[in-house]
Design a protein around this motif. Sequence first.
Motif, PDB file in Angstrom:
ATOM      1  N   HIS A   1       0.853  -1.197   0.000  1.00 57.12           N
ATOM      2  CA  HIS A   1       0.000   0.000   0.000  1.00 57.12           C
ATOM      3  C   HIS A   1       0.887   1.245   0.000  1.00 57.12           C
ATOM      4  O   HIS A   1       1.425   1.642   1.035  1.00 57.12           O
TER       5      HIS A   1
ATOM      6  N   HIS B   1       1.740   5.216  -2.391  1.00 55.61           N
ATOM      7  CA  HIS B   1       1.218   6.216  -3.335  1.00 55.61           C
ATOM      8  C   HIS B   1       2.357   6.702  -4.222  1.00 55.61           C
ATOM      9  O   HIS B   1       3.347   7.222  -3.733  1.00 55.61           O
TER      10      HIS B   1
ATOM     11  N   LYS C   1      -9.680   0.826  -7.230  1.00 54.41           N
ATOM     12  CA  LYS C   1      -9.666   1.137  -5.797  1.00 54.41           C
ATOM     13  C   LYS C   1     -10.853   2.017  -5.468  1.00 54.41           C
ATOM     14  O   LYS C   1     -11.136   2.977  -6.180  1.00 54.41           O
TER      15      LYS C   1
ATOM     16  N   HIS D   1      -5.496  -0.576   4.644  1.00 52.40           N
ATOM     17  CA  HIS D   1      -5.127   0.026   5.947  1.00 52.40           C
ATOM     18  C   HIS D   1      -6.186  -0.144   7.036  1.00 52.40           C
ATOM     19  O   HIS D   1      -6.804   0.824   7.483  1.00 52.40           O
TER      20      HIS D   1
ATOM     21  N   ASP E   1       1.209   2.668   3.538  1.00 55.69           N
ATOM     22  CA  ASP E   1       0.412   3.745   2.942  1.00 55.69           C
ATOM     23  C   ASP E   1       1.340   4.941   2.678  1.00 55.69           C
ATOM     24  O   ASP E   1       0.938   6.100   2.771  1.00 55.69           O
TER      25      ASP E   1
HETATM   26 ZN   LIG Z   1      -3.515   5.030   0.701  1.00 56.89          ZN
END
Ligand SMILES: [Zn+2]
Length: 466
Positions: free
Chosen positions: A62, A64, A146, A205, A347
């Motif tokens: 996870h 970005h 997503k 998450h 994340d």
């Molecule tokens: Zn995220």
Amino acid sequence: MYDLLIKNGRVIDPVNGVEGIKDIAIEDRRIVRVEEDIPSFSASEVLDVCGKTVIPGLVDIHTHLSPSTSRYSHRMLALAGVTAALDMSGPIDGVLRLAREEGAGLTVASIEALVPGANIPGLAPDSKDIEKALDEALDKGSLGIKLLAAAYLLEPDSIGNAFRIANKRRAYVAAHCGSSKTNSDIRGFLEAVELAGSNRVHMAHVNSYCRGLIRPDAEETEEAVRALIDHPWLRSESYMSQMNGNSAGCENGIPKTPVTKNCLRLGGYPETQEGLRQAILDGWANINIAAGGQNMLINGPEAVERWLAAGTDTGVSFPVNPPLPRYRLATAKRPDGSFVCDALSTDGGGIPRNVLVSHGLSLIRFGALSWNEYVYKTSTAPAKILGLPDHGSLTAGLLANITVVDPEKQIPVLAVSNGRLIMIGGHVCGAGSRFVTTERGERNVLENGLEPLVIHLEETGFYKGL
Ligand SMILES: [Zn+2]
């Protein structure tokens, strides 16, 4: 002659039952031997990692990796010792461009967020709308879609349809849980579990739904644990940072995203632009800025200036993740001994919280995870979920994906990705990217100047289980 010899490290490779001081020889980018005392003269380059621990390359499931989050996302992952990562929002065009222009040698994949006004018409897309968005994403190289309740609370029917349609196509689907009827909180998570039914879904998450917004955080955490035990076909991950990551963008004096409003409420601030300004000044809200080849978080008067100069359109992080849910979800097990959350994630990527090593090794030091369990949750399990053929172990014959950590300082010191050194001693030396895609996306990945790695999702841990 071997191309590279990593010598004298303590090698931990649970898949092959290896634990001890060993040397790893790499030839033509592949691991060829993992043994004691491979002579130094047999290699053209030798790296002595005495006192360090050598593990399979970290897979962060996870992250970005869009240019709007940070142009330094790939560098930041390499610095964190990560060798493979899943971007959890796209947009795929930008993710491909960043992977080509700012790659640091990692293996990366992406799934596409459903964004009203971009790839879906509004907050209640019908099946045709969702199919169209999924088709476009797959054709461009994404693995799937997503749901992004951090920013857009869709109608529950649309969310259920998205799960069903992605499963019918055997595409990847992940959910930041929450709908128009709930929110990004424990109610949204339990609702998403119900909406998933028997479909395969990656619950993103899990710790983030257990911030104590509805009930005490310890209670919310146990509700999440129970739901995951009762629905073992759902894949999931949790992260270990105290900080969340979201958008600080405001419109008409109000933060645009529901999660930023939640965070202001948790800190006792009004859910307005003025409340956010005060929170940045006080240090409750932290603005994400680029500096020194990576992104960092700042607060106070300078942060307010930067935020306003960007028209409020910056990333923002709040210390909203309480310790108990993070600890519990990182370590919780099912009655059969397997983990409740399959993987440890961050994340992170462009959001500065790439703490798989620093926080993960704290769990080992604390006695909450063994080294074998840590390797399983940060490499073996996420590699299986994504179907990465060369990750998750140090098996001879695989392309070398290796992370070396300093167990005393709890920092990564070396990373080898796809047989090439990408980071050593805090210096990033990798370039380019290998892009994980499906048969449908292979052409566009190639046209974007990237090396494709084609996987068949129906054969991965996402659909077949772990
Ligand atoms: Zn995220």
